[in-house]
Design a protein around this motif. Structure first.
Motif, PDB file in Angstrom:
ATOM      1  N   ARG A  81       0.831  -1.207   0.000  1.00  0.00           N
ATOM      2  CA  ARG A  81       0.000   0.000   0.000  1.00  0.00           C
ATOM      3  C   ARG A  81       0.867   1.259   0.000  1.00  0.00           C
ATOM      4  NH1 ARG A  81      -5.371  -1.063   1.086  1.00  0.00           N
ATOM      5  NH2 ARG A  81      -5.807  -3.179   1.838  1.00  0.00           N
ATOM      6  N   GLU A  82       1.973   1.211   0.756  1.00  0.00           N
ATOM      7  CA  GLU A  82       2.871   2.371   0.781  1.00  0.00           C
ATOM      8  C   GLU A  82       3.520   2.576  -0.584  1.00  0.00           C
ATOM      9  OE1 GLU A  82       6.760   4.092   3.250  1.00  0.00           O
ATOM     10  OE2 GLU A  82       5.827   2.188   3.840  1.00  0.00           O
ATOM     11  N   GLU A 101       2.218   1.755  -3.410  1.00  0.00           N
ATOM     12  CA  GLU A 101       1.181   2.253  -4.314  1.00  0.00           C
ATOM     13  C   GLU A 101       0.939   3.743  -4.115  1.00  0.00           C
ATOM     14  OE1 GLU A 101      -3.035   0.521  -5.954  1.00  0.00           O
ATOM     15  OE2 GLU A 101      -2.716   0.577  -3.796  1.00  0.00           O
ATOM     16  N   GLU A 102       1.126   4.237  -2.895  1.00  0.00           N
ATOM     17  CA  GLU A 102       0.988   5.677  -2.653  1.00  0.00           C
ATOM     18  C   GLU A 102       2.155   6.456  -3.264  1.00  0.00           C
ATOM     19  OE1 GLU A 102       0.626   6.260   1.504  1.00  0.00           O
ATOM     20  OE2 GLU A 102      -1.306   5.213   1.691  1.00  0.00           O
TER      21      GLU A 102
END
Length: 462
Positions: A438-439, A441-442
């Motif tokens: 998720r990090e 993807e950010e």
């Protein structure tokens, strides 16, 4: 003291390489031609793989020469992987030439010349010739000198005496000075196994005699057994060459016009155009050798990815080239839908290919991957890159692969691994967790968010 450590080999050494299609090892078909769900590095696309299996069978049966196949589907659905799998199933003896459509645009030579050059690279010729040779282990290598006929203090080589030994006996040869130059180029010394062609005087070093093998591990030599039979014998020599190699060799002829002279003249090619007249003459020689049974033609595969990048001139030339009596199998790939054919003012056609060429093609469709298939691909790619991924991270990547794209999802693995290593304080084998993905993807946005960013803040961009 220099420390030398042994490198442990393992069966998974190939999987540690991280090329895009490293994991593809074939089409993954059963003996009856049906595709396994997951096999040979492939996941899904069963219909396309089974169709490609039929193409492989046609190529092996020599019934596909001069025909073309189109792999058509959205980006990231495995079109290039299918072409590479076809080459894997055909084996290393069948020439496989992959190019991209944009490669034909060169400032040095014409587009049609680039296409024809790659056509000829994809056609192999296996030449079998029985030659009279002297073969054995070198027991003596003595150059005989004489006074320089031009005067002065130097001396010249008048001849060279070479002793050869095989299992059945020995023979001493008195050779021309020009052959001694070939011996020096091959770096032949006493104890080497060589063969010398009686007609041309060509010298080939096979390796070091295994009688000189030692017990040391640090050995750079390749040891070969002493040849069986007599020193003087007739030997069948098989050589694989492409038609393009013959074109390049004969664009700068230096010897006879037989087929072996063509192959002996291979030099570093320059970017120059080869005339149709020369190619026609080479085709005549090749046809004659095939009729005599001295050579065998092996039609290979020319793979043109992003074929919609070709213009109408190239497509017209492809039509003509496919009708040639000597032509390879052509596999095209396109991810375009209905679009304008490059180089035309108003011609619109499917896949960016003119309708007259589309009529010639066998079209194999590829379809987008479903979530379960994306999950399997992510797990396989993680093993290939040597990355450990948690189940939660795999599930998240599988959902994002369906929502965004498979390529974007696979690209997140490497930065997620670095983020996981930082989170764990630089530990060696670190498992990628859901939060690491998720990090990543950010930090690295996908094409949809990039488009939204440009749309909303368009005034800030030039």
């Amino acid at each position: 003291m220099v420390t030398i450590s042994d490198v442990k080999s393992s069966s998974s050494s190939r999987e540690n390489r991280t090329a895009t299609h490293t994991h593809i090892r074939g089409l993954g078909l059963r003996p009856d031609g049906a595709a396994e769900k997951i096999a040979a590095g492939f996941v899904g696309q069963e219909g396309a793989r089974e169709a490609c299996g039929i193409i492989v069978d046609l190529i092996k049966a020599r019934k596909m020469s001069g025909r073309a196949v189109l792999l058509a589907g959205p980006p990231g659905t495995g079109k290039t992987a299918l072409a590479l799998a076809i080459s894997q199933d055909l084996g290393p003896k069948v020439p496989f030439r992959p190019i991209v459509g944009s490669e034909v645009y060169s400032a040095e030579i014409k587009k049609t010349e680039v296409l024809m050059e790659n056509f000829r690279r994809a056609i192999g010729l296996r030449v079998r010739e029985t030659k009279e040779v002297y073969e054995g282990e070198v027991t003596e290598l003595t150059p005989e000198e004489t006074e320089n006929p031009l005067g002065g203090y130097g001396k010249s080589i008048s001849h060279v005496v070479v002793g050869l030994k095989s299992f059945k006996g020995t023979k001493k040869l008195r050779l021309d000075p020009s052959i001694y130059e070939s011996i020096q180029k091959e770096k032949v010394s006493v104890g080497d196994v060589i063969y010398i062609e009686a007609n041309t005087g060509a010298v080939k070093r096979v390796g070091r005699s295994d009688a000189y093998a030692t017990e040391f591990d640090l050995e750079a030599e390749e040891y070969v057994p002493v040849p069986k039979g007599d020193v003087h014998k007739k030997k069948e020599i098989v050589q694989d060459v492409t038609l393009h190699d013959l074109d390049v060799a004969n664009s700068r002829p230096q010897g006879g016009q037989d087929i072996m002279s063509m192959m002996g003249q291979l030099m570093k090619p320059k970017k120059t155009e080869i005339t149709d007249k020369l190619r026609a003459e080479i085709n005549k020689v090749v046809t004659r050798y095939i009729d005599l049974g001295h050579a065998e033609l092996i039609p290979g595969v020319l793979f043109i990815d992003e074929v919609h990048m070709l213009d109408i001139e190239c497509f017209t030339y492809l039509n003509r080239a496919l009708e040639s009596p000597i032509s390879p199998i052509v596999i095209l790939a396109s991810n375009r839908g209905i679009c304008q054919v490059k180089g035309t003012p108003d011609l619109v056609s499917a896949h960016g290919v003119p309708p007259d060429l589309l009529n010639r093609l066998l079209i194999i469709p590829t379809t987008p991957y479903i979530e379960g298939e994306v999950r399997s691909i992510v797990q396989m790619r993680a093993r290939t890159e040597g990355v450990e991924v948690s189940d939660a991270a795999v599930e998240f990547l599988a959902k994002e692969g369906v929502r965004i794209s498979l390529r974007y999802t696979l690209q997140l693995l490497a930065p997620a691994q670095i983020l996981a290593r930082v989170r764990c304080g630089g530990a060696g084998n670190t498992k990628i967790e859901d939060r690491d993905v998720r990090e990543a993807e950010e930090l690295f946005i996908d094409v949809g968010r990039s488009r939204k960013l440009v749309t909303e803040g368009g005034k800030a961009y030039i």
